[in-house]
Every structure is written in structure tokens, then in C-alpha cells.
Design an enzyme around this catalytic site. Structure first.
Site, PDB file in Angstrom:
ATOM      1  N   SER A   1       3.565   7.707  11.482  1.00  0.00           N
ATOM      2  CA  SER A   1       2.363   7.123  10.868  1.00  0.00           C
ATOM      3  C   SER A   1       1.457   8.195  10.255  1.00  0.00           C
ATOM      4  CB  SER A   1       1.579   6.360  11.928  1.00  0.00           C
ATOM      5  OG  SER A   1       0.916   7.296  12.759  1.00  0.00           O
ATOM      6  N   CYS A   2       0.439   7.747   9.568  1.00  0.00           N
ATOM      7  CA  CYS A   2      -0.506   8.663   8.903  1.00  0.00           C
ATOM      8  C   CYS A   2      -1.193   9.588   9.906  1.00  0.00           C
ATOM      9  CB  CYS A   2      -1.530   7.855   8.113  1.00  0.00           C
ATOM     10  SG  CYS A   2      -2.216   6.456   9.022  1.00  0.00           S
ATOM     11  N   ASN A   3      -1.696   9.028  11.010  1.00  0.00           N
ATOM     12  CA  ASN A   3      -2.384   9.854  12.006  1.00  0.00           C
ATOM     13  C   ASN A   3      -1.424  10.841  12.664  1.00  0.00           C
ATOM     14  OD1 ASN A   3      -5.223   9.040  12.176  1.00  0.00           O
ATOM     15  ND2 ASN A   3      -4.388   7.018  12.650  1.00  0.00           N
TER      16      ASN A   3
ATOM     17  N   HIS B   1      -1.093   7.548  19.964  1.00  0.00           N
ATOM     18  CA  HIS B   1      -0.842   8.638  19.010  1.00  0.00           C
ATOM     19  C   HIS B   1      -0.202   9.872  19.657  1.00  0.00           C
ATOM     20  CE1 HIS B   1      -4.106   6.088  17.424  1.00  0.00           C
ATOM     21  NE2 HIS B   1      -3.458   6.232  16.294  1.00  0.00           N
ATOM     22  N   GLY B   2      -0.649  10.180  20.897  1.00  0.00           N
ATOM     23  CA  GLY B   2      -0.086  11.350  21.589  1.00  0.00           C
ATOM     24  C   GLY B   2       1.417  11.197  21.808  1.00  0.00           C
TER      25      GLY B   2
ATOM     26  N   HIS C   1      -9.100   8.528   7.884  1.00  0.00           N
ATOM     27  CA  HIS C   1      -9.396   8.659   9.316  1.00  0.00           C
ATOM     28  C   HIS C   1     -10.027  10.040   9.511  1.00  0.00           C
ATOM     29  CE1 HIS C   1      -6.511   5.391   9.914  1.00  0.00           C
ATOM     30  NE2 HIS C   1      -5.532   6.112   9.437  1.00  0.00           N
TER      31      HIS C   1
ATOM     32  N   GLY D   1       4.833   2.039  11.365  1.00  0.00           N
ATOM     33  CA  GLY D   1       4.552   0.745  12.007  1.00  0.00           C
ATOM     34  C   GLY D   1       5.700   0.268  12.861  1.00  0.00           C
TER      35      GLY D   1
ATOM     36  N   THR E   1       0.825  -1.216   0.000  1.00  0.00           N
ATOM     37  CA  THR E   1       0.000   0.000   0.000  1.00  0.00           C
ATOM     38  C   THR E   1       0.863   1.272   0.000  1.00  0.00           C
ATOM     39  OG1 THR E   1      -1.639  -1.218   1.245  1.00  0.00           O
ATOM     40  CG2 THR E   1      -1.872   1.172   1.246  1.00  0.00           C
ATOM     41  N   ILE E   2       1.803   1.354   0.907  1.00  0.00           N
ATOM     42  CA  ILE E   2       2.650   2.546   1.006  1.00  0.00           C
ATOM     43  C   ILE E   2       3.785   2.469  -0.014  1.00  0.00           C
ATOM     44  CG2 ILE E   2       4.196   3.870   2.523  1.00  0.00           C
ATOM     45  CD1 ILE E   2       1.158   4.042   3.271  1.00  0.00           C
TER      46      ILE E   2
ATOM     47  N   ARG F   1     -10.063   4.365  10.113  1.00  0.00           N
ATOM     48  CA  ARG F   1     -10.622   3.414   9.135  1.00  0.00           C
ATOM     49  C   ARG F   1     -10.287   1.973   9.590  1.00  0.00           C
ATOM     50  NH1 ARG F   1      -6.278   1.535   9.194  1.00  0.00           N
ATOM     51  NH2 ARG F   1      -4.557   1.581   7.679  1.00  0.00           N
TER      52      ARG F   1
HETATM   53  P1  NAD Z   1       1.281  -3.733   3.113  1.00  0.00           P
HETATM   54  O1  NAD Z   1       1.027  -5.034   3.768  1.00  0.00           O
HETATM   55  O2  NAD Z   1       0.248  -3.146   2.209  1.00  0.00           O
HETATM   56  O3  NAD Z   1       2.624  -3.816   2.275  1.00  0.00           O
HETATM   57  C1  NAD Z   1       3.800  -4.395   2.790  1.00  0.00           C
HETATM   58  C2  NAD Z   1       4.577  -5.025   1.646  1.00  0.00           C
HETATM   59  O4  NAD Z   1       5.783  -5.576   2.147  1.00  0.00           O
HETATM   60  C3  NAD Z   1       3.830  -6.158   0.950  1.00  0.00           C
HETATM   61  O5  NAD Z   1       3.917  -5.918  -0.430  1.00  0.00           O
HETATM   62  C4  NAD Z   1       4.625  -7.409   1.304  1.00  0.00           C
HETATM   63  O6  NAD Z   1       4.643  -8.316   0.231  1.00  0.00           O
HETATM   64  C5  NAD Z   1       6.014  -6.846   1.539  1.00  0.00           C
HETATM   65  N1  NAD Z   1       6.846  -7.630   2.470  1.00  0.00           N
HETATM   66  C6  NAD Z   1       6.473  -8.321   3.560  1.00  0.00           C
HETATM   67  N2  NAD Z   1       7.558  -8.882   4.163  1.00  0.00           N
HETATM   68  C7  NAD Z   1       8.625  -8.522   3.420  1.00  0.00           C
HETATM   69  C8  NAD Z   1      10.016  -8.780   3.507  1.00  0.00           C
HETATM   70  N3  NAD Z   1      10.528  -9.515   4.501  1.00  0.00           N
HETATM   71  N4  NAD Z   1      10.840  -8.242   2.568  1.00  0.00           N
HETATM   72  C9  NAD Z   1      10.343  -7.492   1.550  1.00  0.00           C
HETATM   73  N5  NAD Z   1       9.021  -7.215   1.426  1.00  0.00           N
HETATM   74  C10 NAD Z   1       8.190  -7.715   2.335  1.00  0.00           C
HETATM   75  O7  NAD Z   1       1.640  -2.729   4.287  1.00  0.00           O
HETATM   76  P2  NAD Z   1       1.489  -1.146   4.292  1.00  0.00           P
HETATM   77  O8  NAD Z   1       0.090  -0.806   4.673  1.00  0.00           O
HETATM   78  O9  NAD Z   1       2.055  -0.582   3.040  1.00  0.00           O
HETATM   79  O10 NAD Z   1       2.387  -0.772   5.542  1.00  0.00           O
HETATM   80  C11 NAD Z   1       3.794  -0.661   5.449  1.00  0.00           C
HETATM   81  C12 NAD Z   1       4.294   0.212   6.583  1.00  0.00           C
HETATM   82  O11 NAD Z   1       3.696   1.514   6.437  1.00  0.00           O
HETATM   83  C13 NAD Z   1       3.902  -0.261   7.990  1.00  0.00           C
HETATM   84  O12 NAD Z   1       4.920   0.131   8.885  1.00  0.00           O
HETATM   85  C14 NAD Z   1       2.649   0.529   8.283  1.00  0.00           C
HETATM   86  O13 NAD Z   1       2.402   0.675   9.656  1.00  0.00           O
HETATM   87  C15 NAD Z   1       2.995   1.860   7.630  1.00  0.00           C
HETATM   88  N6  NAD Z   1       1.854   2.691   7.281  1.00  0.00           N
HETATM   89  C16 NAD Z   1       0.736   2.152   6.703  1.00  0.00           C
HETATM   90  C17 NAD Z   1      -0.337   2.968   6.403  1.00  0.00           C
HETATM   91  C18 NAD Z   1      -1.595   2.430   5.793  1.00  0.00           C
HETATM   92  O14 NAD Z   1      -2.645   3.030   5.973  1.00  0.00           O
HETATM   93  N7  NAD Z   1      -1.581   1.349   5.054  1.00  0.00           N
HETATM   94  C19 NAD Z   1      -0.278   4.336   6.658  1.00  0.00           C
HETATM   95  C20 NAD Z   1       0.902   4.879   7.197  1.00  0.00           C
HETATM   96  C21 NAD Z   1       1.953   4.042   7.516  1.00  0.00           C
END
Ligand code: NAD
Length: 339
Positions: free
Chosen positions: A139-141, A194-195, A220, A110, A11-12, A168
Site C-alpha cells: 500500500s501507499c503507507n 501497517h507495521g 498522508h 488492498g 484512482t490507481i 487522508r
Molecule cells: P478505485 O475504486 O478508485 O478504482 C477501482 C476500479 O476498479 C474502479 O474503476 C472500478 O470500476 C473497477 N472495478 C471494480 N470491480 C471490478 C471488476 N470486478 N473488474 C474490473 N474492474 C473493476 O480504487 P483504487 O483507490 O484505485 O484502489 C485500487 C487498489 O489500490 C486497492 O487495492 C487499494 O487498496 C489500492 N491502493 C489505493 C490507494 C489510494 O489511495 N486510492 C493507494 C494505494 C493502494
């Protein structure tokens, strides 16, 4: 050109890759996946060299028609800097690898603050990130909170913040997460994390937060209260938000009162993936009781940290002198100005 590898193309990671590719001073030298997936096909389609976490899975990728460039250690050798966007708790395990190859790395929210010992938000502490080897983008929040708190603190001083996060339940593509029919207190205890997380960026801010999760996938919603140290008017607050490159105003005239309508708006504006990189602050919610400021802001969880990652790369690689320059470059390359 700054050579950027993205470890974890989810996702990110996929959004950061596209944002990096759009920058005039950066290039994507590789992205990584653990198993064949729709995102792996997209990596091939975009022309990003695709590396895999375990090379013994190469055949599974090739059987699925997905081209593999090598394993993650090879990817790291091609990079000046790695954006670790693996799931929370996985990223910290990659630190040894980055240390071994002497490469710069930045993690996501994360992971705990300790993974890098420095937590980043572009408009709060860009200069302090310059030349660092390791950085964590909050993080996003936390990003959404830090942006608005810093903007108010700079002008009026902030004595105290109280904020409630309505979060969400899952990202749109996550079919196995919920809740489907509940409002979940997450956590029940007060304060939520979050704080303290805001304090990793703005340590002097007195802030207490509460959080819950609801069955939606887009954005959110924050209810924010701030006691300001000096007198301020609604008009002054509106002006600060209007001038800020990462704070957006949802104006009364749009008729928007929900995240669903914001998504439609983002799509109609032509934003890729309906991404809203800026805080979406509801203009009509801004008001005062004495020196206590109230507002609602919606935060797009998949998008706001993406532009922060790009600025963090630039700071760590000494690619722009200050936050204003980097933020302007990032926004321009993505073709957006805050709403
Ligand atoms: P996600 O699960 O969508 O994506 C993670 C990716 O990492 C996947 O493509 C997976 O295949 C890959 N992966 C897993 N293990 C791996 C490894 N050992 N080596 C290489 N690739 C690997 O997760 P995300 O939502 O993109 O979250 C990633 C980070 O961003 C987390 O720390 C999360 O807390 C943070 N984050 C997420 C959001 C959100 O809303 N999704 C917002 C802000 C921050």
C-alpha cells in the site's frame, strides 16, 4: 514491448496506465471498467482499448457513447501481464482467471500478502520479484515506510521503528466518504496493520505503528522514529535522502509546512495530476536524540505506488537487471527527479 493490461481503471489503475504508456519498453493493451463513467470516457480519449467486466453491460456503455473492445477475459488474452487495480477484496477473486489464462499478475495493497505470497517495494526487493508469476505491490503507507526504513537500515542498521500515520479521509473524487468533522482512530487498537505489512517486505525490522484518519484528501503524514544501530549525523541522513531516487526533501527555503502547500508545489512543478511519486521528507524535521532518528514525511496516496507498479512489471518480465536500472528508467520516462 511488454504488453500490459490494467484491470480496474480507477484512482490507481488510470495512473498506472498512463505511467506504463510513457515507458519505452511497455504498452497498454487494455483497461477495464464495470460501468460507464468519466474514467471510461478518458480511457477512450487516451486510446486505451476499453474492456468491461460484464459483457451484458455493453449496451449501457455504447448508449453513453463509450466504445467497448470486449470483455475482461479477451483483454487478458492480449496481455503478458495484468495489473489488478480493482478495489481491495475484489482483486483476489480475479486470481483464478489469471491462473486459467497463465498470465502474470500483480495486485495492490488492498489485497492481503497471501494473494501473491510476495510483497514488493522497488528499492527493497526488486531482484526477488524477477520472473515471478504473482506479486503484490504494498500500500501507499507501507511503500513510504519501507523506502525510508530500508535506506537507513542499509547504511546504519535499524534496531526499532515507531511510526504514527495521519491518514487522508478519502481520495479527492470520493464524494461519499469521510470523516467531515472528526479525527478517527483507525484502528483504536495498537499496533495498526501497517507495521506487520512493512514486515511482509522487510521481515527483520522491529516496527510498531499507530494510525488515525483526518478530514483531508491529499496525502498522508507520517511521524517516524527509528533507533539506529550505529552513530549517524543529520548531514549523513540528508545526503542519503538527496541521493535516493524515490526519497524527496522538502527544504526549509520553500516555506512548505503542510500537505496543502505541497499540492500547490506539485502543480507548479508541472506534475501531472499533482502526483508526488516520492516520499516528501521535511528536511527540518530530521533530528536525533542519541541514536534515535526523528522525521516527518508526507506520502501521496494516489501516486507513490504507481512507479512501484511499473518497476514490479519490469522485474516480473525480466526487463531490467536491477532496481537501480528500473527505477531510473521509470523516473526518466515520467520526467521526474525526486524533489
Ligand atoms: P478505485 O475504486 O478508485 O478504482 C477501482 C476500479 O476498479 C474502479 O474503476 C472500478 O470500476 C473497477 N472495478 C471494480 N470491480 C471490478 C471488476 N470486478 N473488474 C474490473 N474492474 C473493476 O480504487 P483504487 O483507490 O484505485 O484502489 C485500487 C487498489 O489500490 C486497492 O487495492 C487499494 O487498496 C489500492 N491502493 C489505493 C490507494 C489510494 O489511495 N486510492 C493507494 C494505494 C493502494
Amino acid at each position: 514491448m511488454i504488453k500490459v493490461a490494467i484491470n480496474g481503471f480507477g484512482t490507481i489503475g488510470k495512473r498506472v496506465a498512463d505511467a506504463v504508456a510513457a515507458q519505452p519498453d511497455m504498452e497498454v493493451v487494455g483497461v477495464s471498467k464495470t460501468r460507464p463513467s468519466a474514467e471510461a470516457y478518458i480511457a477512450n480519449q487516451r486510446g486505451y482499448p476499453l474492456y468491461i467486466a460484464e459483457i451484458n453491460k455493453r449496451k449501457a456503455f455504447e448508449d453513453a457513447g463509450i466504445e467497448v473492445a470486449g470483455d475482461v477475459t479477451e483483454m487478458i488474452k492480449h496481455a503478458d501481464i495484468v495489473v489488478d487495480a480493482t478495489p481491495g477484496g475484489v482483486g483476489v477473486k480475479n486470481k483464478k482467471l489469471y491462473e486459467l489464462y497463465g498470465v502474470k499478475a500483480l495486485w495492490q495493497g488492498g489485497e492481503d500478502h497471501e494473494v501473491a505470497g510476495f510483497s514488493f517495494c522497488s528499492s527493497c526487493n526488486y531482484t526477488e520479484a524477477k520472473n515471478r508469476q504473482f506479486v503484490r505491490v504494498v500500500s501507499c503507507n507501507t511503500t513510504g515506510l519501507c523506502r525510508i526504513i530500508q535506506a537507513m537500515d542499509e547504511k546504519f542498521g535499524v534496531e526499532r521503528v515507531r511510526a504514527t500515520m495521519v491518514r487522508r479521509g478519502s481520495d479527492p473524487g470520493e464524494v461519499k466518504k469521510g470523516p467531515v468533522d472528526a479525527i478517527v482512530l483507525n484502528p483504536v487498537e495498537i499496533p495498526s496493520h501497517h507495521g506487520p505489512d512493512v514486515q511482509t517486505v522487510l521481515p527483520h525490522i522491529d516496527i510498531t505503528t499507530m494510525a488515525m484518519i483526518v478530514p483531508t484528501t491529499f496525502m498522508h503524514m507520517h511521524a517516524v522514529q527509528m533507533d539506529l544501530r550505529s552513530d549517524a549525523t543529520r548531514e549523513e541522513v540528508l545526503e542519503i535522502i538527496e541521493k535516493h531516487p524515490r526519497l524527496g526533501l522538502v527544504r526549509k527555503g520553500t516555506g512548505i509546512t503542510s500537505t496543502a502547500e505541497l499540492k500547490e508545489f506539485a502543480q507548479d512543478m508541472g506534475r501531472r495530476r499533482a502526483d508526488l511519486y516520492e516520499n516528501c521528507i521535511f528536511a527540518e524535521s530530521i533530528g536525533f536524540v542519541g541514536r534515535e532518528l526523528f522525521l516527518f514525511q508526507a506520502i501521496h496516496q494516489e501516486a507513490d505506488v504507481v512507479v512501484e507498479n511499473v518497476d514490479a512489471i519490469r522485474a516480473m518480465m525480466n526487463g531490467a537487471d536491477d532496481a537501480t536500472t528500473s527505477i531510473a528508467m521509470t523516473n526518466r520516462a515520467l520526467g521526474f527527479t525526486a524533489i
